[in-house]
Design an enzyme around this catalytic site. Structure first.
Site, PDB file in Angstrom:
ATOM      1  N   ASP A 248       7.423  12.042  -1.508  1.00  0.00           N
ATOM      2  CA  ASP A 248       7.942  12.257  -0.160  1.00  0.00           C
ATOM      3  C   ASP A 248       9.248  13.043  -0.190  1.00  0.00           C
ATOM      4  O   ASP A 248       9.731  13.449  -1.244  1.00  0.00           O
ATOM      5  CB  ASP A 248       8.103  10.930   0.594  1.00  0.00           C
ATOM      6  CG  ASP A 248       9.013   9.957  -0.132  1.00  0.00           C
ATOM      7  OD1 ASP A 248      10.060  10.405  -0.652  1.00  0.00           O
ATOM      8  OD2 ASP A 248       8.692   8.755  -0.165  1.00  0.00           O
ATOM      9  N   LYS A 270       8.228  12.616   4.951  1.00  0.00           N
ATOM     10  CA  LYS A 270       8.413  11.974   6.245  1.00  0.00           C
ATOM     11  C   LYS A 270       9.853  12.164   6.706  1.00  0.00           C
ATOM     12  O   LYS A 270      10.766  12.288   5.908  1.00  0.00           O
ATOM     13  CB  LYS A 270       8.146  10.477   6.154  1.00  0.00           C
ATOM     14  CG  LYS A 270       6.787  10.081   5.613  1.00  0.00           C
ATOM     15  CD  LYS A 270       6.725   8.570   5.581  1.00  0.00           C
ATOM     16  CE  LYS A 270       5.505   8.098   4.820  1.00  0.00           C
ATOM     17  NZ  LYS A 270       5.466   6.635   4.724  1.00  0.00           N
TER      18      LYS A 270
END
Length: 457
Positions: A248, A270
């Site tokens: 991520d 994210k």
């Protein structure tokens, strides 16, 4: 190639060290570890040599060097602070065709001592040819971090299995795939370390008897808060063994540079309030790659079990029967506070720490009354957009407006930025910062001026 790397069998063979000081003692440890029958000659000896002699581990010959001491030797080391004596030992050994190491004088030596990584029976030797011992030591330290401490036990056990594996698997390719499975199996390594014979047998039988096209596995790895040096050794080992790395936005480029070069990389970044890849889709990516028989690493910033949704991902794998394991990471609260000079606990100011998500959802009201209490430290993850609300709620529940606060942006990275102030300023302070940021509230923040070591480097 100026030197041929070889590994010598010295067990029960005569070796000589000339010198009785600290340097000679370090060389003696290596020869004793190798099982050599050791004689040490010097005018005087440090206490360690006397202790070894009293224990029957070596023979001491006190007095001037006598060339006859070399007559039965296979190998010699000159380790005195007398260059002329060292040269004499070297020449006497050369005349007898005995390999001789001369400490700090590689040109006078017929062999040099490498830096050693000992995972017996697996041994790794690193040498700069005597030109830069410090460089060789640094390389050894790096290799030490890459090779698990239990690797020697696994290698020794593998030697015991060779005959059975040859009978079980007909082709070289099948054997190779089996050995790859065995050497990365954490359960077997742990069982060997604990000498758990029942678990060793069970794991071995499972590895030998399961189909070679078995389902893969997923390892959930915490990458830490940003500084690549804070990645754990086990985390590093896992990302260098992975076939696929799913990562991520909070995983730094420096850490991604450590990933195995031929591994597939899947970015599922994210941001607060916006998901580049929905969580359910991430779960399915992990499931799909593991079902292909691949070794998948799910790499998450910080610690995967602290506001990382790691539990949700593992539930999906568990329900599908996919094997998984977890490597914890240093969570952002620990890393950011340490690199900001803010101790999370302190005898005088905070006896507890609260880790709180800043994603304040409707219907999910926090216990603000307890959060506003004294003698604790509050750490809000992902709270930048809610800083004004956090300020308002805490003041409404009687937390003093002058309570020290700090916001840490890009914690532990070279781009780390920290601003501090009081609770009444929190909302405005947050407007000056960017994500990812961490909010720390408590009296301990007042220690930052005294303990802030990182920005001084």
């Amino acid at each position: 190639m100026d030197h041929l790397p070889i590994f010598c069998q010295l067990r029960d063979r005569d070796c000589l060290i000339v010198g009785g000081g600290d340097v000679a003692e370090r060389k003696a440890r290596l020869l004793l570890d190798a099982g050599a029958r050791l004689t040490v000659n010097a005018l005087a000896f440090i206490p360690q040599f006397t202790a070894w002699a009293d224990a029957g581990m070596l023979t001491l010959v006190e007095g001037p060097f006598d060339e006859s001491l070399l007559d039965t030797c296979w190998l010699a080391i000159a380790a005195t602070d007398d260059d002329a004596l060292n040269q004499r030992v070297s020449e006497a050994a050369e005349a007898r065709r005995i390999f001789c190491n001369v400490v700090d004088a590689p040109k006078a030596a017929s062999f040099i001592m490498p830096s050693i990584i000992d995972r017996s029976p697996l041994m790794v030797a690193v040498s700069s040819g005597g030109t830069s011992p410090v460089l060789a030591r640094l390389l050894r330290e790096k290799l030490e971090s890459l090779l698990p401490l239990h690797l020697g036990q696994v290698a020794k056990y593998a030697g015991q299995l060779r005959g059975r594996v040859k009978q079980q698997f007909a082709t070289m390719g099948e054997r190779r795939r089996f050995w790859e499975k065995l050497f990365v199996n954490d359960r077997l390594a742990q069982s060997l370390a604990n000498n758990d014979q029942k678990a060793i047998t069970e794991t071995t039988e499972q590895l030998i008897n399961e189909p070679l096209d078995h389902r893969g596995e997923v390892v959930l790895v915490g990458a830490g808060p940003g500084d690549a040096g804070l990645l754990t050794l086990k985390g590093l080992q896992q990302i260098q063994q992975a076939d696929v790395v799913v990562y991520d936005r909070l995983v730094s480029d420096d850490i991604m540079n450590l990933v195995r070069r031929d591994a597939d990389r899947v970015f599922v970044g994210k941001r607060a309030g916006y998901h580049c890849v929905p969580q359910e889709e991430i779960n399915q990516i992990l499931l799909r790659e593991a079902q292909k028989g691949k070794r998948v690493v799910r790499l998450k910033g910080g610690d995967p079990f602290i506001f990382g949704r790691g539990g949700e991902e593992l539930e999906t794998l568990c329900n599908a029967g996919i094997p998984f394991s977890v490597v914890p990471g240093i969570t952002a609260a620990s890393g950011c506070s340490a690199y900001s000079g803010i101790p999370l606990t302190h005898r005088d100011y905070a006896q507890s720490v609260r880790l709180i998500t800043g994603h304040l959802k409707t219907g999910g009201e926090l216990d603000w009354e307890n959060l506003a209490a004294e003698k604790q430290t509050l750490v809000f993850y992902m709270g930048l957009n809610q800083a004004a609300t956090i300020q308002q709620k805490l003041i409404e529940h009687d937390m003093p407006g002058e309570m020290p606060v700090a916001i840490v942006e890009n914690g532990t990275a070279v781009t780390q930025r920290v601003i501090d102030g009081t609770l009444t300023q929190l909302g405005k302070l947050a407007q000056q910062m960017n994500s990812p940021s961490l909010i720390i509230i408590g009296r301990v923040v007042g220690l930052r001026d005294k303990l802030n070591w990182f920005s001084n480097h």
